[in-house]
Design an enzyme around this catalytic site. Structure first.
Site, PDB file in Angstrom:
ATOM      1  CG  ASP A 140      -2.286   0.578   0.980  1.00 40.76           C
ATOM      2  OD1 ASP A 140      -2.396   1.443   0.108  1.00 40.76           O
ATOM      3  OD2 ASP A 140      -3.235   0.208   1.706  1.00 40.76           O
TER       4      ASP A 140
ATOM      5  CG  ASP B 140      -9.394   2.316  -0.765  1.00 37.58           C
ATOM      6  OD1 ASP B 140      -8.392   2.268  -1.508  1.00 37.58           O
ATOM      7  OD2 ASP B 140      -9.345   2.214   0.473  1.00 37.58           O
TER       8      ASP B 140
ATOM      9  CD  GLU C 290       0.599   4.635  -7.671  1.00 40.19           C
ATOM     10  OE1 GLU C 290      -0.469   4.289  -8.225  1.00 40.19           O
ATOM     11  OE2 GLU C 290       1.165   5.726  -7.879  1.00 40.19           O
ATOM     12  CD1 TRP C 291      -4.662   3.221  -3.141  1.00 41.74           C
ATOM     13  CD2 TRP C 291      -3.798   5.190  -2.511  1.00 41.74           C
ATOM     14  NE1 TRP C 291      -4.283   3.115  -1.832  1.00 41.74           N
ATOM     15  CE2 TRP C 291      -3.753   4.302  -1.415  1.00 41.74           C
ATOM     16  CE3 TRP C 291      -3.324   6.490  -2.359  1.00 41.74           C
ATOM     17  CZ2 TRP C 291      -3.233   4.672  -0.173  1.00 41.74           C
ATOM     18  CZ3 TRP C 291      -2.806   6.866  -1.120  1.00 41.74           C
ATOM     19  CH2 TRP C 291      -2.765   5.960  -0.044  1.00 41.74           C
ATOM     20  N   GLY C 292      -3.193   4.522  -8.307  1.00 39.90           N
ATOM     21  CA  GLY C 292      -3.156   5.213  -9.595  1.00 39.90           C
ATOM     22  C   GLY C 292      -2.576   6.614  -9.513  1.00 39.90           C
TER      23      GLY C 292
HETATM   24  C1  GLA Z   1      -5.825   1.421   1.540  1.00 43.56           C
HETATM   25  C2  GLA Z   1      -5.997   0.443   0.395  1.00 43.56           C
HETATM   26  C3  GLA Z   1      -7.165  -0.482   0.701  1.00 43.56           C
HETATM   27  C4  GLA Z   1      -6.913  -1.224   2.029  1.00 43.56           C
HETATM   28  C5  GLA Z   1      -6.646  -0.226   3.135  1.00 43.56           C
HETATM   29  C6  GLA Z   1      -6.170  -0.876   4.421  1.00 43.56           C
HETATM   30  O1  GLA Z   1      -6.919   2.276   1.614  1.00 43.56           O
HETATM   31  O2  GLA Z   1      -6.203   1.116  -0.819  1.00 43.56           O
HETATM   32  O3  GLA Z   1      -7.371  -1.395  -0.348  1.00 43.56           O
HETATM   33  O4  GLA Z   1      -5.825  -2.074   1.875  1.00 43.56           O
HETATM   34  O5  GLA Z   1      -5.682   0.739   2.762  1.00 43.56           O
HETATM   35  O6  GLA Z   1      -5.947   0.047   5.430  1.00 43.56           O
END
Ligand code: GLA
Length: 683
Positions: A185, A240, A218-220
């Site tokens: 993450d 998310d 890393e969410w893009g």
């Molecule tokens: C981030 C990630 C999620 C999850 C949470 C856990 O938000 O994007 O998918 O793993 O952390 O805290």
């Protein structure tokens, strides 16, 4: 991402919404009637080959389970849950269907490392340690995954130890436990360059000598699709997911734009599945699963299978849909068209065929049509087409069409086939949609049953049934002895809406039945939506006093004469923009759309619009007023800092006015928007 008390929906689909908003802002200004410009197609990079050094990992998208979507950090995330999921994988056929990884997410550790700097499993959740759970999972012939962050702490508020600066030791510890998959993450990353952080862990994993699937999360944020294929096997492309239609569908749209980057051993990851968690309908969950498969996305089940409904198992174990996801060619489906929320997405398959998703983003049933050529198939006299949810075969001369329910997806597999004419003919059943009417009126609706195949459909019969109290009378033939290939049975129907019917959309059911050459009966039923409006009184009326035809909202329900507040009905405050309070109006949250029936009898809609003061110093949106298919007014970007802005829209002659709020291209967080003092003038 950080988990503060969930006041807001997560940001999703920034890219997709940004593209739409760019068109809107360009055409901004009151009274502008321009249509939104279509988003420019993404540049197509050269398709990367599977990068070397990946030990042949994840040559098809990883499949398995992760606890996060169902438990977050709650107590039920523990050893017995993880073992229970592994048991169910075996007992319920999920292992046989291809689900392999059983993965832990955040919150498995204690907040502090031990004196030797090692990670310590939480003894309450995992009293026998992590190695014991991994052994159990392995004993079932499954693989085991774990989570940490490329930062000093993980994402949970409690903040468990992250691996930044501890990469080699932590990777060693994971390998010693028997870990086969690491989700890495992005929280608390101290501003260290992402590529550098993710590269160090890649090297640390390689140094263990154990093959470990490496999931880059890393969410893009740093366009990982451009570099993460060198490091790991999958990379998150968005923020998310949450268990809602707006979250899932906006993530889907953002991820669809990244098709050229996916390849065997390197996958775009639009986040884990929500199927079975209860926040969407089964139709929406089938769309979720179909579209994740067409996008060659990782299929990580995110519901607690120990308590999930049977319908979730039915969806998650559809092996024909899974085969699309797992197709060895490893292509992600590409968007063929998307006008009017009628999406056609085509995925090239190893056998030369295509998986074609007809996805209806709209809130009413729509007919979606494409052709074999348009989805990339070679010219042929005919094609075999298999419906992957109905599990039925048909032949078509090239038209691929279906009436798709609101938020639904029809998923077919199509291939040129010399024996195409031997299959039962594909039959296209549809009716004019979206008739707008009033209680007491009679409307003419025409239905059509068309033979798209290479042989006749015999004994064709069609029926249209309305809700209780509705009168439906056929005005032309409802049956045909046989429909030859290409032939259509068109039937006119008079539909009378009972007096006193309230405003809103009502579905009728159109059922068509025919017999194939082999004597088998085939029945299909599709929804036909009639929109019932109640005329507004003459003069100037506050629209918040009228019943809407339809409404959708990004966060909680649309509120009348209140701001949107939180996700419960009626929990907002007085509508307030720039310190000015308004008694009347609508409180909404982007993305939002509210429709009212005007019946051609109204001239103008006026409002004072803005971001509600409850958003504090955040939130930016754009307002649009649509008169039937024409944009009658739009504001461009409006932020929390702007005072209420007057909107005036000419709606003369329109049947329906649609009030739209977009996120103005920067995500939906804190986008609490007000249509303050919203009024309509009618004769
Ligand atoms: C981030 C990630 C999620 C999850 C949470 C856990 O938000 O994007 O998918 O793993 O952390 O805290």
């Amino acid at each position: 991402m950080r988990h503060l008390a969930m006041r807001e929906p997560r940001i999703t689909g920034r890219r997709a919404l940004a593209a739409v908003a760019a068109g809107l802002i360009a055409a901004a200004g009151l009274g502008v009637n321009a249509q939104a410009a279509p988003a420019a197609p993404a540049p197509v990079p050269a398709r990367p080959a599977a990068a070397p050094g990946h030990q042949g990992l994840a040559l098809t998208p990883p499949m398995g389970f992760n606890n996060w979507n169902s438990t977050h950090c709650r107590d039920e995330f523990d050893e017995s849950m993880v073992k229970g999921i592994a048991d169910l994988f075996v007992e319920r056929g999920l292992k046989d269907a291809g689900y392999e990884y059983v993965n832990l997410d955040d919150c498995w550790a204690l907040p502090e490392r031990d004196a030797d700097g090692r990670l310590v499993p939480d003894p309450k959740r995992f009293p026998n340690g992590i190695g014991a759970v991994a052994d159990y999972v392995h004993s079932k012939g499954l693989k085991f995954g774990i989570y940490t962050s490329a930062g000093t702490k993980t994402c949970s508020d409690i903040g468990f130890p992250g691996a930044l600066g501890h990469e080699y030791g932590d990777a060693r510890q994971f390998a010693d436990w028997g870990v086969d998959y690491l989700k890495y993450d992005n929280c608390n990353n101290q501003g260290v360059d992402a590529k550098q952080r993710y590269t160090t862990m890649r090297d640390a994993l390689a140094a263990t000598g154990r093959p470990i699937v490496y999931s880059i999360c890393e969410w893009g944020q740093n366009k990982p699709w451009e570099w993460a294929g060198e490091l790991g096997q999958l990379w998150r492309t968005t923020g998310d997911i949450s268990d809602s239609w707006s979250s899932m569908s906006s993530i889907m749209k953002a991820n669809l734009a990244l098709a050229p980057y996916a390849h065997p051993g390197g996958w775009n990851d639009p986040d884990m599945l929500e199927v079975g968690n209860g926040g969407m309908t089964d139709t929406e969950y089938r769309t979720h699963f179909s579209m994740w498969s067409v996008m060659a996305a990782p299929l990580l089940i995110g519901s607690d299978l120990r308590t999930a409904p049977e319908s979730a198992f039915d969806i998650l174990t559809n092996d024909e849909v899974i085969a699309v996801d797992q197709d060895p060619l490893g292509r992600q489906g590409e968007v063929v068209s998307s006008e009017g929320g009628r999406w056609v997405v085509s995925k090239e398959l190893a056998d030369g065929g295509r998986a074609v998703a007809l996805f209806n983003e709209g809130s009413r049933a729509q007919r979606i049509e494409t052709t074999a050529r348009a989805v990339g198939l070679p010219q042929a006299r005919g094609y075999a087409m298999r419906d992957l949810w109905k599990h039925s075969d048909a032949g078509t001369t090239g038209t691929i069409a279906a009436t798709v329910p609101a938020h639904g997806t029809v998923l077919v597999r199509v291939a040129a086939d010399r024996k195409w004419a031997q299959y039962p003919p594909a039959v296209d059943v549809s009716a004019d949609g979206d008739t707008v009417t009033e209680a007491g009126r009679t409307e003419r609706i025409t239905s059509r049953v068309t033979d798209l195949g290479g042989s006749a459909a015999h004994s064709v019969r069609v029926a249209l049934t309305g809700p209780e109290g509705w009168r439906v009378t056929p005005r032309s033939a409802t049956s045909a002895r046989a429909l030859e290939p290409g032939g259509t049975l068109a039937t006119d129907w008079d539909v009378t809406v009972p007096e006193g019917t309230s405003a809103g959309d009502r579905d009728l059911t159109l059922t068509a039945r025919h017999r194939t050459r082999s004597g088998a009966w085939v029945t299909s039923a599709v929804p036909v939506t009639v929109r019932v409006g109640v005329p507004l009184p003459a003069g100037r009326t506050a629209l918040s006093d009228a019943g809407p035809l339809s409404s959708s909202n990004g966060w909680g329900p649309v509120e009348r004469d209140r701001s949107v507040g939180e996700s419960q009905a009626g929990d907002g405050g007085p509508i307030t923009v720039g310190g000015r309070e308004f008694a009347k109006g609508l409180g909404v949250h982007a993305p939002s759309s509210v429709e009212y029936y005007l019946g051609g009898a109204c001239s103008e809609v006026t409002a004072q619009v803005g971001v509600d003061d409850e958003s504090g110093d955040r939130g930016s949106v754009a307002f649009e007023v649509w008169a039937d298919g024409t944009r009658a007014a739009s504001t461009g970007t409006v932020t929390h800092a702007d005072p209420a802005l007057a909107v005036l829209a000419d709606v003369s002659g329109a049947d329906v006015v649609r009030l739209v709020v977009t996120d103005a291209g920067d995500g939906v967080d804190y986008d609490h928007a007000d249509w303050a003092d919203l009024r309509v003038t009618c004769v």
